[in-house]
Design a protein around this motif. Sequence first.
Motif, PDB file in Angstrom:
ATOM      1  N   ALA A 144      37.290  48.385  44.380  1.00 44.04           N
ATOM      2  CA  ALA A 144      38.684  48.761  44.134  1.00 44.04           C
ATOM      3  C   ALA A 144      39.209  48.138  42.840  1.00 44.04           C
ATOM      4  CB  ALA A 144      39.549  48.333  45.316  1.00 44.04           C
ATOM      5  N   ALA A 145      38.906  46.857  42.628  1.00 41.78           N
ATOM      6  CA  ALA A 145      39.423  46.142  41.453  1.00 41.78           C
ATOM      7  C   ALA A 145      38.829  46.661  40.149  1.00 41.78           C
ATOM      8  CB  ALA A 145      39.137  44.647  41.592  1.00 41.78           C
ATOM      9  N   ASN A 146      37.614  47.204  40.227  1.00 38.27           N
ATOM     10  CA  ASN A 146      36.897  47.578  39.006  1.00 38.27           C
ATOM     11  C   ASN A 146      36.743  49.081  38.828  1.00 38.27           C
ATOM     12  OD1 ASN A 146      36.256  44.832  38.103  1.00 38.27           O
ATOM     13  ND2 ASN A 146      35.073  44.737  39.988  1.00 38.27           N
ATOM     14  N   LEU A 147      37.532  49.845  39.567  1.00 33.84           N
ATOM     15  CA  LEU A 147      37.376  51.292  39.557  1.00 33.84           C
ATOM     16  C   LEU A 147      37.535  51.878  38.156  1.00 33.84           C
ATOM     17  CD1 LEU A 147      36.824  53.630  41.464  1.00 33.84           C
ATOM     18  CD2 LEU A 147      39.289  53.874  41.785  1.00 33.84           C
ATOM     19  N   ARG A 148      38.594  51.473  37.449  1.00 37.11           N
ATOM     20  CA  ARG A 148      38.837  52.036  36.123  1.00 37.11           C
ATOM     21  C   ARG A 148      37.755  51.614  35.132  1.00 37.11           C
ATOM     22  NH1 ARG A 148      45.183  50.878  35.067  1.00 37.11           N
ATOM     23  NH2 ARG A 148      44.981  49.412  36.786  1.00 37.11           N
ATOM     24  N   ILE A 149      37.315  50.362  35.242  1.00 45.09           N
ATOM     25  CA  ILE A 149      36.264  49.869  34.349  1.00 45.09           C
ATOM     26  C   ILE A 149      34.957  50.616  34.610  1.00 45.09           C
ATOM     27  CG2 ILE A 149      34.874  47.852  33.707  1.00 45.09           C
ATOM     28  CD1 ILE A 149      37.277  46.107  34.491  1.00 45.09           C
ATOM     29  N   GLU A 150      34.625  50.794  35.880  1.00 41.15           N
ATOM     30  CA  GLU A 150      33.358  51.446  36.222  1.00 41.15           C
ATOM     31  C   GLU A 150      33.351  52.913  35.796  1.00 41.15           C
ATOM     32  OE1 GLU A 150      29.523  51.772  37.234  1.00 41.15           O
ATOM     33  OE2 GLU A 150      30.724  49.950  36.982  1.00 41.15           O
ATOM     34  N   ARG A 151      34.490  53.563  35.870  1.00 45.83           N
ATOM     35  CA  ARG A 151      34.560  54.959  35.404  1.00 45.83           C
ATOM     36  C   ARG A 151      34.240  55.054  33.920  1.00 45.83           C
ATOM     37  NH1 ARG A 151      40.106  56.537  38.580  1.00 45.83           N
ATOM     38  NH2 ARG A 151      39.161  57.281  40.519  1.00 45.83           N
TER      39      ARG A 151
ATOM     40  N   ALA B 224      34.288  41.545  50.229  1.00 46.15           N
ATOM     41  CA  ALA B 224      34.026  41.448  48.786  1.00 46.15           C
ATOM     42  C   ALA B 224      33.536  42.752  48.151  1.00 46.15           C
ATOM     43  CB  ALA B 224      33.052  40.310  48.505  1.00 46.15           C
ATOM     44  N   PRO B 225      32.541  43.443  48.720  1.00 50.21           N
ATOM     45  CA  PRO B 225      32.072  44.674  48.057  1.00 50.21           C
ATOM     46  C   PRO B 225      33.169  45.719  47.901  1.00 50.21           C
ATOM     47  CG  PRO B 225      30.489  43.952  49.713  1.00 50.21           C
ATOM     48  CD  PRO B 225      31.719  43.126  49.902  1.00 50.21           C
ATOM     49  N   ILE B 226      33.983  45.895  48.958  1.00 51.75           N
ATOM     50  CA  ILE B 226      35.077  46.871  48.899  1.00 51.75           C
ATOM     51  C   ILE B 226      36.133  46.424  47.899  1.00 51.75           C
ATOM     52  CG2 ILE B 226      36.942  47.951  50.238  1.00 51.75           C
ATOM     53  CD1 ILE B 226      35.108  47.575  52.722  1.00 51.75           C
ATOM     54  N   ALA B 227      36.476  45.137  47.942  1.00 48.95           N
ATOM     55  CA  ALA B 227      37.495  44.598  47.031  1.00 48.95           C
ATOM     56  C   ALA B 227      37.053  44.740  45.581  1.00 48.95           C
ATOM     57  CB  ALA B 227      37.764  43.129  47.360  1.00 48.95           C
ATOM     58  N   MET B 228      35.768  44.481  45.315  1.00 49.73           N
ATOM     59  CA  MET B 228      35.265  44.578  43.940  1.00 49.73           C
ATOM     60  C   MET B 228      35.265  46.017  43.447  1.00 49.73           C
ATOM     61  SD  MET B 228      32.264  41.693  44.160  1.00 49.73           S
ATOM     62  CE  MET B 228      31.395  42.262  42.707  1.00 49.73           C
TER      63      MET B 228
ATOM     64  N   VAL C 102      21.650  37.241  27.446  1.00 45.88           N
ATOM     65  CA  VAL C 102      21.486  37.421  28.888  1.00 45.88           C
ATOM     66  C   VAL C 102      22.848  37.655  29.542  1.00 45.88           C
ATOM     67  CG1 VAL C 102      20.954  36.223  31.041  1.00 45.88           C
ATOM     68  CG2 VAL C 102      19.311  36.189  29.177  1.00 45.88           C
ATOM     69  N   VAL C 103      23.824  36.825  29.199  1.00 40.26           N
ATOM     70  CA  VAL C 103      25.168  36.985  29.786  1.00 40.26           C
ATOM     71  C   VAL C 103      25.767  38.323  29.365  1.00 40.26           C
ATOM     72  CG1 VAL C 103      27.488  35.995  29.963  1.00 40.26           C
ATOM     73  CG2 VAL C 103      25.488  34.493  29.873  1.00 40.26           C
ATOM     74  N   ARG C 104      25.625  38.663  28.101  1.00 41.87           N
ATOM     75  CA  ARG C 104      26.163  39.944  27.595  1.00 41.87           C
ATOM     76  C   ARG C 104      25.544  41.147  28.312  1.00 41.87           C
ATOM     77  NH1 ARG C 104      23.809  41.342  21.961  1.00 41.87           N
ATOM     78  NH2 ARG C 104      22.065  41.808  23.363  1.00 41.87           N
ATOM     79  N   ASP C 105      24.224  41.119  28.513  1.00 40.78           N
ATOM     80  CA  ASP C 105      23.514  42.300  29.000  1.00 40.78           C
ATOM     81  C   ASP C 105      23.380  42.369  30.520  1.00 40.78           C
ATOM     82  OD1 ASP C 105      23.190  42.918  26.346  1.00 40.78           O
ATOM     83  OD2 ASP C 105      21.107  42.246  26.229  1.00 40.78           O
ATOM     84  N   GLU C 106      23.422  41.226  31.200  1.00 41.65           N
ATOM     85  CA  GLU C 106      23.120  41.209  32.631  1.00 41.65           C
ATOM     86  C   GLU C 106      24.316  40.893  33.523  1.00 41.65           C
ATOM     87  OE1 GLU C 106      19.573  39.053  33.581  1.00 41.65           O
ATOM     88  OE2 GLU C 106      18.502  39.822  31.816  1.00 41.65           O
ATOM     89  N   VAL C 107      25.447  40.526  32.916  1.00 38.69           N
ATOM     90  CA  VAL C 107      26.670  40.291  33.698  1.00 38.69           C
ATOM     91  C   VAL C 107      27.714  41.323  33.256  1.00 38.69           C
ATOM     92  CG1 VAL C 107      28.487  38.662  34.316  1.00 38.69           C
ATOM     93  CG2 VAL C 107      26.160  37.820  33.875  1.00 38.69           C
ATOM     94  N   LEU C 108      28.039  42.235  34.146  1.00 36.14           N
ATOM     95  CA  LEU C 108      29.028  43.256  33.832  1.00 36.14           C
ATOM     96  C   LEU C 108      30.414  42.632  33.706  1.00 36.14           C
ATOM     97  CD1 LEU C 108      27.985  46.064  36.360  1.00 36.14           C
ATOM     98  CD2 LEU C 108      27.290  45.823  33.962  1.00 36.14           C
ATOM     99  N   PHE C 109      31.227  43.183  32.809  1.00 33.80           N
ATOM    100  CA  PHE C 109      32.618  42.745  32.749  1.00 33.80           C
ATOM    101  C   PHE C 109      33.372  43.358  33.915  1.00 33.80           C
ATOM    102  CE2 PHE C 109      37.067  43.485  31.549  1.00 33.80           C
ATOM    103  CZ  PHE C 109      37.452  42.166  31.365  1.00 33.80           C
ATOM    104  N   GLY C 110      34.080  42.519  34.687  1.00 39.31           N
ATOM    105  CA  GLY C 110      34.852  43.006  35.820  1.00 39.31           C
ATOM    106  C   GLY C 110      35.383  41.846  36.636  1.00 39.31           C
ATOM    107  N   PHE C 111      36.019  42.170  37.744  1.00 34.47           N
ATOM    108  CA  PHE C 111      36.728  41.161  38.535  1.00 34.47           C
ATOM    109  C   PHE C 111      36.107  41.023  39.918  1.00 34.47           C
ATOM    110  CE2 PHE C 111      39.577  43.121  35.470  1.00 34.47           C
ATOM    111  CZ  PHE C 111      40.036  42.011  34.785  1.00 34.47           C
ATOM    112  N   THR C 112      36.105  39.790  40.427  1.00 32.85           N
ATOM    113  CA  THR C 112      35.596  39.513  41.768  1.00 32.85           C
ATOM    114  C   THR C 112      36.677  38.793  42.578  1.00 32.85           C
ATOM    115  OG1 THR C 112      34.731  37.261  41.477  1.00 32.85           O
ATOM    116  CG2 THR C 112      33.364  39.088  40.652  1.00 32.85           C
ATOM    117  N   PRO C 113      36.528  38.736  43.911  1.00 34.39           N
ATOM    118  CA  PRO C 113      37.503  38.006  44.730  1.00 34.39           C
ATOM    119  C   PRO C 113      37.513  36.496  44.470  1.00 34.39           C
ATOM    120  CG  PRO C 113      36.255  39.543  46.076  1.00 34.39           C
ATOM    121  CD  PRO C 113      35.579  39.484  44.750  1.00 34.39           C
ATOM    122  N   TYR C 114      36.503  35.998  43.754  1.00 35.03           N
ATOM    123  CA  TYR C 114      36.466  34.572  43.421  1.00 35.03           C
ATOM    124  C   TYR C 114      37.269  34.282  42.158  1.00 35.03           C
ATOM    125  CZ  TYR C 114      32.803  34.669  46.873  1.00 35.03           C
ATOM    126  OH  TYR C 114      32.111  34.850  48.046  1.00 35.03           O
TER     127      TYR C 114
END
Length: 228
Positions: free
Chosen positions: A212-219, A206-210, A30-42
């Motif tokens: 920006a922080a995850n742009l390279r990962i999301e690409r 938070a949405p904008i910050a996330m 569940v954690v592997r498939d449903e939580v994307l790897f990336g960074f949050t403001p928390y």
Amino acid sequence: SPMQRVQAVVDQCRSTAHSPRELAIALHDVVRDEVLFGFTPYFDAATPERTLQLGIGHCNPQASLMIALFRTAGFEARLRPATIGNDILRGTADTPARLSHLFTEVNLEGQWLRLDSYIDDPALRRSAIDRLRRDGRALGYGCHATATGKWDGRSNAFSQVATDSMIYELHDPVDDLETFFASPAYQHRVGPLRYNTLLMPTRLIAPIAMRAANLRIERMRVRDLATA
């Protein structure tokens, strides 16, 4: 209840598992498939509930979530901190040279198993490994070239810190993140201030910050989905 989402995940996995080992594997998946790897403001301070809610987190919030799921399901589990180099994140984010990484340790049938195999979501893992092979490198983009994302519930399994040579220091297990944050071994701070504190203002956007922080990962993730 603050742990309502965690309990719901455990209940769902328990409904299809035929043994404690199957339950543990289902929680891992569940954690592997449903939580994307990336960074949050928390950052490292994201609670398990928050990580489930946002559906995204880097290694430490995911480890905290994994521990919460295991414990809620009745397994003995703990966090194992390590200090590692930043090569694992090359290509995803600009980071300090040394990082604090958390493994999950869970006791199954009397054997302590160490995991971080749940960290990379499948789309990112495929894209990262493809790029690592092209680059002729073993690690980067949040992933190790040997990562499969699979755990059999009988052995250690890794997506990020797959070899002992990646670990500068392995620290004693801790029961919770606050114990780790208070430790002098904790790397994610500037002077006395933790990154969690420095990032607090970005939670207001938070949405904008996330994004920006995850742009390279999301690409990378989108590129994999486009070629699948």
